[in-house]
Design a protein around this motif. Structure first.
Motif, PDB file in Angstrom:
ATOM      1  N   GLU A  96       0.834  -1.209   0.000  1.00 36.74           N
ATOM      2  CA  GLU A  96       0.000   0.000   0.000  1.00 36.74           C
ATOM      3  C   GLU A  96       0.866   1.255   0.000  1.00 36.74           C
ATOM      4  O   GLU A  96       0.500   2.262  -0.591  1.00 36.74           O
ATOM      5  N   VAL A  97       1.996   1.208   0.668  1.00 32.46           N
ATOM      6  CA  VAL A  97       2.925   2.345   0.661  1.00 32.46           C
ATOM      7  C   VAL A  97       3.502   2.497  -0.734  1.00 32.46           C
ATOM      8  O   VAL A  97       3.541   3.600  -1.298  1.00 32.46           O
ATOM      9  N   ALA A  98       3.944   1.395  -1.330  1.00 27.99           N
ATOM     10  CA  ALA A  98       4.546   1.428  -2.669  1.00 27.99           C
ATOM     11  C   ALA A  98       3.569   1.980  -3.712  1.00 27.99           C
ATOM     12  O   ALA A  98       3.978   2.693  -4.632  1.00 27.99           O
ATOM     13  N   ARG A  99       2.289   1.683  -3.562  1.00 24.98           N
ATOM     14  CA  ARG A  99       1.276   2.194  -4.510  1.00 24.98           C
ATOM     15  C   ARG A  99       1.140   3.708  -4.455  1.00 24.98           C
ATOM     16  O   ARG A  99       0.735   4.326  -5.433  1.00 24.98           O
ATOM     17  N   ARG A 100       1.427   4.308  -3.325  1.00 16.64           N
ATOM     18  CA  ARG A 100       1.220   5.739  -3.143  1.00 16.64           C
ATOM     19  C   ARG A 100       2.456   6.592  -3.450  1.00 16.64           C
ATOM     20  O   ARG A 100       2.409   7.802  -3.324  1.00 16.64           O
ATOM     21  N   ILE A 101       3.543   5.972  -3.843  1.00 18.64           N
ATOM     22  CA  ILE A 101       4.767   6.726  -4.148  1.00 18.64           C
ATOM     23  C   ILE A 101       4.580   7.489  -5.454  1.00 18.64           C
ATOM     24  O   ILE A 101       4.268   6.908  -6.481  1.00 18.64           O
ATOM     25  N   VAL A 102       4.775   8.804  -5.388  1.00 16.24           N
ATOM     26  CA  VAL A 102       4.697   9.634  -6.588  1.00 16.24           C
ATOM     27  C   VAL A 102       6.083  10.053  -7.058  1.00 16.24           C
ATOM     28  O   VAL A 102       6.251  10.427  -8.215  1.00 16.24           O
ATOM     29  N   SER A 103       7.071   9.986  -6.156  1.00 17.29           N
ATOM     30  CA  SER A 103       8.416  10.396  -6.527  1.00 17.29           C
ATOM     31  C   SER A 103       9.437   9.761  -5.587  1.00 17.29           C
ATOM     32  O   SER A 103       9.220   9.719  -4.379  1.00 17.29           O
ATOM     33  N   THR A 104      10.528   9.257  -6.160  1.00 18.49           N
ATOM     34  CA  THR A 104      11.670   8.819  -5.357  1.00 18.49           C
ATOM     35  C   THR A 104      12.892   9.529  -5.897  1.00 18.49           C
ATOM     36  O   THR A 104      13.135   9.545  -7.108  1.00 18.49           O
ATOM     37  N   ILE A 105      13.646  10.116  -5.000  1.00 21.19           N
ATOM     38  CA  ILE A 105      14.837  10.862  -5.389  1.00 21.19           C
ATOM     39  C   ILE A 105      16.030  10.241  -4.686  1.00 21.19           C
ATOM     40  O   ILE A 105      16.061  10.119  -3.461  1.00 21.19           O
ATOM     41  N   ASN A 106      16.999   9.868  -5.482  1.00 17.28           N
ATOM     42  CA  ASN A 106      18.187   9.183  -5.024  1.00 17.28           C
ATOM     43  C   ASN A 106      19.258  10.214  -4.656  1.00 17.28           C
ATOM     44  O   ASN A 106      20.154  10.490  -5.443  1.00 17.28           O
ATOM     45  N   LYS A 107      19.139  10.797  -3.451  1.00 19.59           N
ATOM     46  CA  LYS A 107      20.077  11.835  -3.055  1.00 19.59           C
ATOM     47  C   LYS A 107      20.097  11.976  -1.540  1.00 19.59           C
ATOM     48  O   LYS A 107      19.082  11.818  -0.886  1.00 19.59           O
TER      49      LYS A 107
END
Length: 155
Positions: A118-129
């Motif tokens: 459910e958390v993974a479904r709600r991800i709109v952006s991941t920033i690798n920094k």
């Protein structure tokens, strides 16, 4: 994808965990601190209980030792897993509909493995920094630039 109003933002690494809420809208991000935590650094002697193991050589004399585990990395991974657990409890009680995650590469990899579906479904952006030590305006600027870049049409 733009960061919607009331979206949750997690900025984390192996030592800090910061939760922000976007009080702005998709055009103007306005992050407000919602919760934060910092892991207390412990010395190796406080974490480990024994010396590295040894194995008898099948030939010749002596013993070889096993490579000692990286206890600090294990502690950082455990901290990131705690962040994943916090996200899970928040999503199951309906605390957020959209999530942005900002984390360094190693922490992001550990976090993604531990996320609830459910958390993974709600991800709109991941920033690798790495941004956990930066001021809030820097984090807002990074999120604005990343979400704006996601809106560009592809050829």
């Amino acid at each position: 994808m733009p960061l919607p109003h009331d979206a949750l933002v997690l900025v984390a690494d192996g030592r800090k965990m910061l939760f922000f809420r976007n009080h702005g809208d998709e055009n103007q991000i306005d992050l407000r601190t919602e919760a934060h935590g910092a892991r207390r650094d412990r010395k190796d002697r406080e974490i480990k209980t024994d010396a590295p193991g040894t194995a008898k050589q099948s030939f010749g004399y002596g013993r070889s030792t096993y490579e000692e585990a990286d206890f600090q990395q294990q502690e950082e991974d455990r901290w990131i897993k705690d962040a994943a657990d916090e996200l899970k409890s928040r999503v199951l009680r309906g605390d957020f509909d959209a999530l942005a995650i900002v984390a360094p590469p190693k922490a992001l990899g550990v976090l993604k493995k531990c996320l609830h579906k459910e958390v993974a479904r709600r991800i709109v952006s991941t920033i690798n920094k790495e941004m956990s030590g930066r001021p809030v305006p820097d984090i807002e600027a990074l999120l604005e630039s990343e979400t704006a870049a996601g809106d560009l049409p592809t050829a």
